[in-house]
Design a protein around this motif. Structure first.
Motif, PDB file in Angstrom:
ATOM      1  N   LYS A 203       0.815  -1.217   0.000  1.00 22.62           N
ATOM      2  CA  LYS A 203       0.000   0.000   0.000  1.00 22.62           C
ATOM      3  C   LYS A 203       0.850   1.269   0.000  1.00 22.62           C
ATOM      4  O   LYS A 203       0.383   2.331  -0.405  1.00 22.62           O
ATOM      5  CB  LYS A 203      -0.920   0.028   1.231  1.00 22.62           C
ATOM      6  CG  LYS A 203      -1.851  -1.166   1.360  1.00 22.62           C
ATOM      7  CD  LYS A 203      -2.820  -1.254   0.217  1.00 22.62           C
ATOM      8  CE  LYS A 203      -3.921  -2.280   0.443  1.00 22.62           C
ATOM      9  NZ  LYS A 203      -3.443  -3.630   0.638  1.00 22.62           N
ATOM     10  N   PHE A 204       2.092   1.173   0.439  1.00 22.02           N
ATOM     11  CA  PHE A 204       2.942   2.354   0.577  1.00 22.02           C
ATOM     12  C   PHE A 204       3.520   2.760  -0.785  1.00 22.02           C
ATOM     13  O   PHE A 204       3.869   1.922  -1.606  1.00 22.02           O
ATOM     14  CB  PHE A 204       4.055   2.094   1.590  1.00 22.02           C
ATOM     15  CG  PHE A 204       3.537   1.943   2.992  1.00 22.02           C
ATOM     16  CD1 PHE A 204       3.483   3.024   3.853  1.00 22.02           C
ATOM     17  CD2 PHE A 204       3.068   0.715   3.445  1.00 22.02           C
ATOM     18  CE1 PHE A 204       2.978   2.892   5.137  1.00 22.02           C
ATOM     19  CE2 PHE A 204       2.572   0.560   4.730  1.00 22.02           C
ATOM     20  CZ  PHE A 204       2.528   1.658   5.576  1.00 22.02           C
ATOM     21  N   GLY A 205       3.586   4.076  -0.998  1.00 20.88           N
ATOM     22  CA  GLY A 205       4.091   4.584  -2.269  1.00 20.88           C
ATOM     23  C   GLY A 205       3.021   4.697  -3.338  1.00 20.88           C
ATOM     24  O   GLY A 205       3.339   4.967  -4.503  1.00 20.88           O
ATOM     25  N   GLN A 206       1.751   4.504  -2.967  1.00 19.23           N
ATOM     26  CA  GLN A 206       0.653   4.616  -3.919  1.00 19.23           C
ATOM     27  C   GLN A 206      -0.265   5.768  -3.537  1.00 19.23           C
ATOM     28  O   GLN A 206      -0.486   6.028  -2.354  1.00 19.23           O
ATOM     29  CB  GLN A 206      -0.160   3.321  -3.968  1.00 19.23           C
ATOM     30  CG  GLN A 206       0.626   2.117  -4.460  1.00 19.23           C
ATOM     31  CD  GLN A 206      -0.300   1.004  -4.918  1.00 19.23           C
ATOM     32  OE1 GLN A 206      -1.089   1.177  -5.851  1.00 19.23           O
ATOM     33  NE2 GLN A 206      -0.210  -0.139  -4.279  1.00 19.23           N
ATOM     34  N   THR A 207      -0.807   6.442  -4.548  1.00 22.15           N
ATOM     35  CA  THR A 207      -1.735   7.543  -4.321  1.00 22.15           C
ATOM     36  C   THR A 207      -2.965   7.369  -5.202  1.00 22.15           C
ATOM     37  O   THR A 207      -2.826   7.142  -6.404  1.00 22.15           O
ATOM     38  CB  THR A 207      -1.083   8.901  -4.638  1.00 22.15           C
ATOM     39  OG1 THR A 207       0.097   9.061  -3.847  1.00 22.15           O
ATOM     40  CG2 THR A 207      -2.040  10.054  -4.335  1.00 22.15           C
ATOM     41  N   PHE A 208      -4.150   7.482  -4.594  1.00 23.15           N
ATOM     42  CA  PHE A 208      -5.399   7.398  -5.339  1.00 23.15           C
ATOM     43  C   PHE A 208      -6.145   8.730  -5.237  1.00 23.15           C
ATOM     44  O   PHE A 208      -5.614   9.702  -4.712  1.00 23.15           O
ATOM     45  CB  PHE A 208      -6.232   6.219  -4.827  1.00 23.15           C
ATOM     46  CG  PHE A 208      -5.607   4.890  -5.134  1.00 23.15           C
ATOM     47  CD1 PHE A 208      -5.912   4.214  -6.306  1.00 23.15           C
ATOM     48  CD2 PHE A 208      -4.674   4.325  -4.272  1.00 23.15           C
ATOM     49  CE1 PHE A 208      -5.319   3.000  -6.606  1.00 23.15           C
ATOM     50  CE2 PHE A 208      -4.071   3.108  -4.564  1.00 23.15           C
ATOM     51  CZ  PHE A 208      -4.397   2.446  -5.739  1.00 23.15           C
ATOM     52  N   LEU A 209      -7.354   8.775  -5.719  1.00 24.05           N
ATOM     53  CA  LEU A 209      -8.066  10.032  -5.911  1.00 24.05           C
ATOM     54  C   LEU A 209      -8.358  10.793  -4.619  1.00 24.05           C
ATOM     55  O   LEU A 209      -8.126  11.993  -4.518  1.00 24.05           O
ATOM     56  CB  LEU A 209      -9.388   9.757  -6.649  1.00 24.05           C
ATOM     57  CG  LEU A 209     -10.296  10.958  -6.891  1.00 24.05           C
ATOM     58  CD1 LEU A 209      -9.618  11.950  -7.839  1.00 24.05           C
ATOM     59  CD2 LEU A 209     -11.640  10.511  -7.460  1.00 24.05           C
ATOM     60  N   ALA A 210      -8.895  10.093  -3.621  1.00 18.46           N
ATOM     61  CA  ALA A 210      -9.475  10.782  -2.462  1.00 18.46           C
ATOM     62  C   ALA A 210      -8.710  10.489  -1.174  1.00 18.46           C
ATOM     63  O   ALA A 210      -8.575   9.336  -0.766  1.00 18.46           O
ATOM     64  CB  ALA A 210     -10.943  10.366  -2.301  1.00 18.46           C
ATOM     65  N   GLY A 211      -8.251  11.538  -0.519  1.00 16.58           N
ATOM     66  CA  GLY A 211      -7.586  11.384   0.773  1.00 16.58           C
ATOM     67  C   GLY A 211      -8.601  11.265   1.893  1.00 16.58           C
ATOM     68  O   GLY A 211      -9.673  11.872   1.838  1.00 16.58           O
ATOM     69  N   HIS A 212      -8.266  10.461   2.911  1.00 19.35           N
ATOM     70  CA  HIS A 212      -9.207  10.310   4.026  1.00 19.35           C
ATOM     71  C   HIS A 212      -8.550  10.386   5.400  1.00 19.35           C
ATOM     72  O   HIS A 212      -9.249  10.484   6.406  1.00 19.35           O
ATOM     73  CB  HIS A 212      -9.986   8.995   3.897  1.00 19.35           C
ATOM     74  CG  HIS A 212      -9.145   7.753   3.980  1.00 19.35           C
ATOM     75  ND1 HIS A 212      -8.889   7.105   5.164  1.00 19.35           N
ATOM     76  CD2 HIS A 212      -8.513   7.033   3.017  1.00 19.35           C
ATOM     77  CE1 HIS A 212      -8.137   6.039   4.924  1.00 19.35           C
ATOM     78  NE2 HIS A 212      -7.894   5.978   3.636  1.00 19.35           N
ATOM     79  N   ALA A 213      -7.231  10.342   5.473  1.00 16.71           N
ATOM     80  CA  ALA A 213      -6.544  10.421   6.771  1.00 16.71           C
ATOM     81  C   ALA A 213      -5.054  10.596   6.523  1.00 16.71           C
ATOM     82  O   ALA A 213      -4.584  10.589   5.378  1.00 16.71           O
ATOM     83  CB  ALA A 213      -6.811   9.155   7.587  1.00 16.71           C
TER      84      ALA A 213
END
Length: 249
Positions: A203-213
């Motif tokens: 999961k680390f080093g990945q970025t998707f559309l919506a931040g949540h925390a």
């Protein structure tokens, strides 16, 4: 290692090489790649495929279930050690929280969840009081993901919340492909006095559309050895406890 895991690592694959690696026909490999393409995860080419990089693309629950299985098992087992009889806990949707739920059978607890697989796993157990979140069912997460789901969690005060995410970027932001999912996860996090993140190292080093925390929002992060140095620095700076599920020491 699965085809999808190879795609995540190498970003592209060749049909002939995959057929040789897995000992199957090229037709079988092309069928699997076609399945990924229908989900928007890859683009097929003559002789292979490459991973798409869309921030709003989310693999199906079935596909995610087949990734990092042993790691999720270890993380789930480590997380279950934090649950005590009498606790009221919130369990997020996702394959890692589902792995965690498999270690709760003997606990005398209340479980609040929006995950249909977790509900099916824990229902009927006399020692577990099960509370189910309302809302619209979303197949990629196999759970209730809607604004009414978030409203439900906004009014709760549990002992512990066990949260998952799809990506964690270098700045320590947790992200998911869908805005509604992010909204629900924010509400889940607020519902627990102790906040615990379950995240394998993929999961680390990945970025998707919506931040949540952010990593700094959590009391405990349960993951694996080999996390990025910037992640370790952020956890230390904010006094977030890191538990390594694959560390026998």
């Amino acid at each position: 290692m699965s085809i999808y895991a190879i795609l995540q690592q190498d970003k592209k694959v060749v049909v002939n090489e995959l057929a040789e690696t897995f000992g199957v026909t090229k037709m079988t490999i092309r069928r699997d790649l076609s399945f990924f393409e229908k989900q928007g995860i890859v683009k097929t080419t003559y002789g292979g495929a490459y991973l798409t990089s869309g921030a709003s693309v989310e693999p199906s629950f079935q596909l995610k279930s087949g990734q990092m299985v042993d790691d999720k098992h270890l993380i789930g087992q480590k997380a279950a050690e934090l649950v005590e009889d009498g606790d009221t806990i919130v369990i997020d949707c996702g394959t890692t929280p589902l792995a965690f739920a498999q270690f709760l059978f003997d606990k005398k607890i209340m479980v609040i969840t929006n995950s249909v697989p977790v509900i099916n796993l824990l229902k009927g157990r006399k020692n577990i009081t099960l509370m189910v979140a309302p809302g619209e069912y979303e197949d990629d997460t196999q759970g209730m993901i809607s604004f009414s789901t978030a409203d439900f969690f906004n009014n709760l005060h549990a002992d512990k919340v066990f949260l998952s995410t799809q990506g964690i970027n270098a700045q320590g932001e947790l992200t998911v492909p869908k805005i509604t999912d992010a909204h629900v996860k924010q509400a889940l996090a607020r519902a627990g006095r102790q906040k615990i993140l379950l995240a394998d190292k993929s999961k680390f080093g990945q970025t998707f559309l919506a931040g949540h925390a952010r990593l700094a929002d959590f009391d405990i992060v349960i993951s694996q050895t080999g996390l990025p140095d910037d992640t370790l620095a952020q956890l230390n700076a904010h006094n977030v406890q890191l538990l390594l599920a694959d560390d026998d020491a």
